[in-house]
Design a protein around this motif. Structure first.
Motif, PDB file in Angstrom:
ATOM      1  N   SER A   1      -5.410  15.293  -1.284  1.00  0.00           N
ATOM      2  CA  SER A   1      -6.530  14.640  -1.968  1.00  0.00           C
ATOM      3  C   SER A   1      -7.725  15.569  -2.079  1.00  0.00           C
ATOM      4  O   SER A   1      -8.398  15.620  -3.112  1.00  0.00           O
ATOM      5  CB  SER A   1      -6.912  13.358  -1.220  1.00  0.00           C
ATOM      6  OG  SER A   1      -5.833  12.439  -1.201  1.00  0.00           O
TER       7      SER A   1
ATOM      8  N   TYR B   1      -9.642   8.081   2.020  1.00  0.00           N
ATOM      9  CA  TYR B   1     -10.320   7.111   2.872  1.00  0.00           C
ATOM     10  C   TYR B   1      -9.315   6.326   3.719  1.00  0.00           C
ATOM     11  O   TYR B   1      -9.513   6.128   4.922  1.00  0.00           O
ATOM     12  CB  TYR B   1     -11.140   6.147   2.009  1.00  0.00           C
ATOM     13  CG  TYR B   1     -11.771   5.024   2.797  1.00  0.00           C
ATOM     14  CD1 TYR B   1     -12.851   5.264   3.652  1.00  0.00           C
ATOM     15  CD2 TYR B   1     -11.284   3.719   2.691  1.00  0.00           C
ATOM     16  CE1 TYR B   1     -13.419   4.230   4.381  1.00  0.00           C
ATOM     17  CE2 TYR B   1     -11.847   2.685   3.421  1.00  0.00           C
ATOM     18  CZ  TYR B   1     -12.915   2.946   4.262  1.00  0.00           C
ATOM     19  OH  TYR B   1     -13.477   1.930   4.989  1.00  0.00           O
ATOM     20  N   ASP B   2      -8.218   5.895   3.090  1.00  0.00           N
ATOM     21  CA  ASP B   2      -7.199   5.142   3.814  1.00  0.00           C
ATOM     22  C   ASP B   2      -6.578   5.982   4.926  1.00  0.00           C
ATOM     23  O   ASP B   2      -6.399   5.510   6.063  1.00  0.00           O
ATOM     24  CB  ASP B   2      -6.121   4.672   2.842  1.00  0.00           C
ATOM     25  CG  ASP B   2      -5.046   3.857   3.523  1.00  0.00           C
ATOM     26  OD1 ASP B   2      -5.355   2.751   4.005  1.00  0.00           O
ATOM     27  OD2 ASP B   2      -3.889   4.332   3.578  1.00  0.00           O
TER      28      ASP B   2
ATOM     29  N   THR C   1       1.265   4.063  -2.954  1.00  0.00           N
ATOM     30  CA  THR C   1       1.077   5.481  -2.636  1.00  0.00           C
ATOM     31  C   THR C   1       2.289   6.289  -3.072  1.00  0.00           C
ATOM     32  O   THR C   1       2.151   7.382  -3.646  1.00  0.00           O
ATOM     33  CB  THR C   1       0.835   5.668  -1.130  1.00  0.00           C
ATOM     34  OG1 THR C   1      -0.314   4.914  -0.737  1.00  0.00           O
ATOM     35  CG2 THR C   1       0.603   7.126  -0.782  1.00  0.00           C
TER      36      THR C   1
ATOM     37  N   LEU D   1      -9.567   9.730  -3.821  1.00  0.00           N
ATOM     38  CA  LEU D   1     -10.644   9.263  -2.942  1.00  0.00           C
ATOM     39  C   LEU D   1     -10.179   8.086  -2.098  1.00  0.00           C
ATOM     40  O   LEU D   1     -10.438   8.031  -0.878  1.00  0.00           O
ATOM     41  CB  LEU D   1     -11.865   8.863  -3.766  1.00  0.00           C
ATOM     42  CG  LEU D   1     -12.817   9.978  -4.184  1.00  0.00           C
ATOM     43  CD1 LEU D   1     -13.883   9.428  -5.125  1.00  0.00           C
ATOM     44  CD2 LEU D   1     -13.474  10.643  -2.967  1.00  0.00           C
ATOM     45  N   TRP D   2      -9.494   7.145  -2.720  1.00  0.00           N
ATOM     46  CA  TRP D   2      -8.989   5.983  -1.983  1.00  0.00           C
ATOM     47  C   TRP D   2      -7.945   6.409  -0.949  1.00  0.00           C
ATOM     48  O   TRP D   2      -7.971   5.940   0.205  1.00  0.00           O
ATOM     49  CB  TRP D   2      -8.388   4.959  -2.945  1.00  0.00           C
ATOM     50  CG  TRP D   2      -7.753   3.822  -2.209  1.00  0.00           C
ATOM     51  CD1 TRP D   2      -8.377   2.773  -1.607  1.00  0.00           C
ATOM     52  CD2 TRP D   2      -6.345   3.651  -1.968  1.00  0.00           C
ATOM     53  NE1 TRP D   2      -7.451   1.948  -1.002  1.00  0.00           N
ATOM     54  CE2 TRP D   2      -6.203   2.465  -1.216  1.00  0.00           C
ATOM     55  CE3 TRP D   2      -5.212   4.373  -2.325  1.00  0.00           C
ATOM     56  CZ2 TRP D   2      -4.945   1.979  -0.809  1.00  0.00           C
ATOM     57  CZ3 TRP D   2      -3.973   3.898  -1.917  1.00  0.00           C
ATOM     58  CH2 TRP D   2      -3.850   2.724  -1.178  1.00  0.00           C
ATOM     59  N   LEU D   3      -7.020   7.275  -1.340  1.00  0.00           N
ATOM     60  CA  LEU D   3      -5.993   7.742  -0.404  1.00  0.00           C
ATOM     61  C   LEU D   3      -6.614   8.477   0.780  1.00  0.00           C
ATOM     62  O   LEU D   3      -6.192   8.305   1.925  1.00  0.00           O
ATOM     63  CB  LEU D   3      -5.004   8.655  -1.132  1.00  0.00           C
ATOM     64  CG  LEU D   3      -4.043   8.002  -2.119  1.00  0.00           C
ATOM     65  CD1 LEU D   3      -3.232   9.063  -2.840  1.00  0.00           C
ATOM     66  CD2 LEU D   3      -3.120   7.023  -1.401  1.00  0.00           C
TER      67      LEU D   3
ATOM     68  N   TRP E   1       2.314   6.597  -6.903  1.00  0.00           N
ATOM     69  CA  TRP E   1       1.303   7.538  -7.351  1.00  0.00           C
ATOM     70  C   TRP E   1       1.732   8.980  -7.087  1.00  0.00           C
ATOM     71  O   TRP E   1       1.621   9.848  -7.965  1.00  0.00           O
ATOM     72  CB  TRP E   1      -0.041   7.267  -6.679  1.00  0.00           C
ATOM     73  CG  TRP E   1      -0.985   8.423  -6.840  1.00  0.00           C
ATOM     74  CD1 TRP E   1      -1.392   9.309  -5.874  1.00  0.00           C
ATOM     75  CD2 TRP E   1      -1.606   8.872  -8.062  1.00  0.00           C
ATOM     76  NE1 TRP E   1      -2.217  10.263  -6.403  1.00  0.00           N
ATOM     77  CE2 TRP E   1      -2.368  10.012  -7.743  1.00  0.00           C
ATOM     78  CE3 TRP E   1      -1.580   8.413  -9.376  1.00  0.00           C
ATOM     79  CZ2 TRP E   1      -3.102  10.704  -8.707  1.00  0.00           C
ATOM     80  CZ3 TRP E   1      -2.322   9.099 -10.332  1.00  0.00           C
ATOM     81  CH2 TRP E   1      -3.069  10.230  -9.990  1.00  0.00           C
TER      82      TRP E   1
ATOM     83  N   GLY F   1     -10.436   8.906  -8.596  1.00  0.00           N
ATOM     84  CA  GLY F   1     -10.478   7.614  -7.930  1.00  0.00           C
ATOM     85  C   GLY F   1      -9.350   7.410  -6.935  1.00  0.00           C
ATOM     86  O   GLY F   1      -9.591   7.001  -5.787  1.00  0.00           O
ATOM     87  N   ILE F   2      -8.122   7.699  -7.341  1.00  0.00           N
ATOM     88  CA  ILE F   2      -6.984   7.465  -6.446  1.00  0.00           C
ATOM     89  C   ILE F   2      -6.993   8.423  -5.259  1.00  0.00           C
ATOM     90  O   ILE F   2      -6.809   7.988  -4.116  1.00  0.00           O
ATOM     91  CB  ILE F   2      -5.654   7.515  -7.224  1.00  0.00           C
ATOM     92  CG1 ILE F   2      -5.613   6.360  -8.233  1.00  0.00           C
ATOM     93  CG2 ILE F   2      -4.458   7.424  -6.272  1.00  0.00           C
ATOM     94  CD1 ILE F   2      -4.387   6.330  -9.119  1.00  0.00           C
TER      95      ILE F   2
ATOM     96  N   LYS G   1       0.828  -1.204   0.000  1.00  0.00           N
ATOM     97  CA  LYS G   1       0.000   0.000   0.000  1.00  0.00           C
ATOM     98  C   LYS G   1       0.867   1.262   0.000  1.00  0.00           C
ATOM     99  O   LYS G   1       0.618   2.198  -0.766  1.00  0.00           O
ATOM    100  CB  LYS G   1      -0.917   0.004   1.220  1.00  0.00           C
ATOM    101  CG  LYS G   1      -1.904   1.148   1.264  1.00  0.00           C
ATOM    102  CD  LYS G   1      -2.698   1.145   2.569  1.00  0.00           C
ATOM    103  CE  LYS G   1      -3.604  -0.054   2.661  1.00  0.00           C
ATOM    104  NZ  LYS G   1      -4.456  -0.007   3.875  1.00  0.00           N
TER     105      LYS G   1
END
Length: 211
Positions: A139, A189-190, A46, A185-187, A49, A182-183, A42
């Motif tokens: 983000s 949330y994580d 990250t 949003l995921w970052l 990215w 998308g990325i 993960k």
């Protein structure tokens, strides 16, 4: 005699997409060199990215910003980056004529988001958990930038967007922008999960020691 249809996928299209691919490869190599060997998948994703993000902001979007301030425009400029941005401007006309809204967002992106990416990369390399705060900040900024890029267009009937062919619609307008939705949003949330867990444990020290 009927004229042949215009060429959609040009040499500039190919070079531009290859350039993006090269940036991704460099980001992957940087993760191998700068992250600890025991970094999680993960964290490695990250890092890749954010390295990719930073290089895109500074090189590709930085060139657009240079070509779009102090009276300059992509449509009247010369050079390889001008050619590349004219290619994208065929799908979204605003990028060719220094649209004030787009340029304003790119100033924040290049001068704000780019340096924040680099700072988070340093924190990742040092395994600093404070990175999660800055990931949320970054983000949020990138999601806001994407929204303000396209929402005004949608509200006015998208007069500046050309969706007449697959390259412009699915590659330039959809893919090249959806990944910045998308990325992040995921970052976000994580990182929210990490921050929330740390705060819950700080309110319950006994549970933290038991864990």
């Amino acid at each position: 005699m009927a004229s042949s249809p215009p060429t959609i996928f040009t040499t500039t299209s190919l070079i531009s997409l290859l350039g993006v691919t090269v940036v991704g490869i460099v980001a992957h190599i940087a993760s191998k060199l700068l992250l600890p060997k025991n970094a999680s998948a993960k964290d490695r994703f990250t890092f890749i990215w954010l390295a990719f993000d930073a290089m895109i902001h500074f090189s590709f979007e930085g060139s657009f910003l240079y070509l779009s301030v102090f009276g300059r425009q992509v449509n009247t400029s010369t050079g390889p980056f001008a050619e590349m941005w004219r290619e994208y401007a065929a799908a979204d006309f605003r990028w060719g004529n220094a649209d004030p809204g787009i340029v304003s967002l790119e100033i924040l992106t290049v001068l704000g988001a780019g340096p924040i990416c680099c700072y988070i990369l340093k924190q990742l390399a040092n395994n600093d958990p404070a990175r999660h705060y800055w990931i949320v900040v970054l983000s949020t900024a990138e999601l806001y930038g994407g929204w303000m890029t396209f929402c005004p267009e949608w509200l006015t009937g998208s007069p500046n967007l050309d969706t007449s062919n697959w390259l412009y619609l699915w590659v330039y307008l959809v893919f090249m922008n959806v990944i910045w939705v998308g990325i992040p949003l995921w970052l976000m949330y994580d990182s929210y999960q990490h921050i929330a867990q740390a705060m819950r444990l700080s309110r319950n020290p006994a549970k933290s020691k038991a864990a």
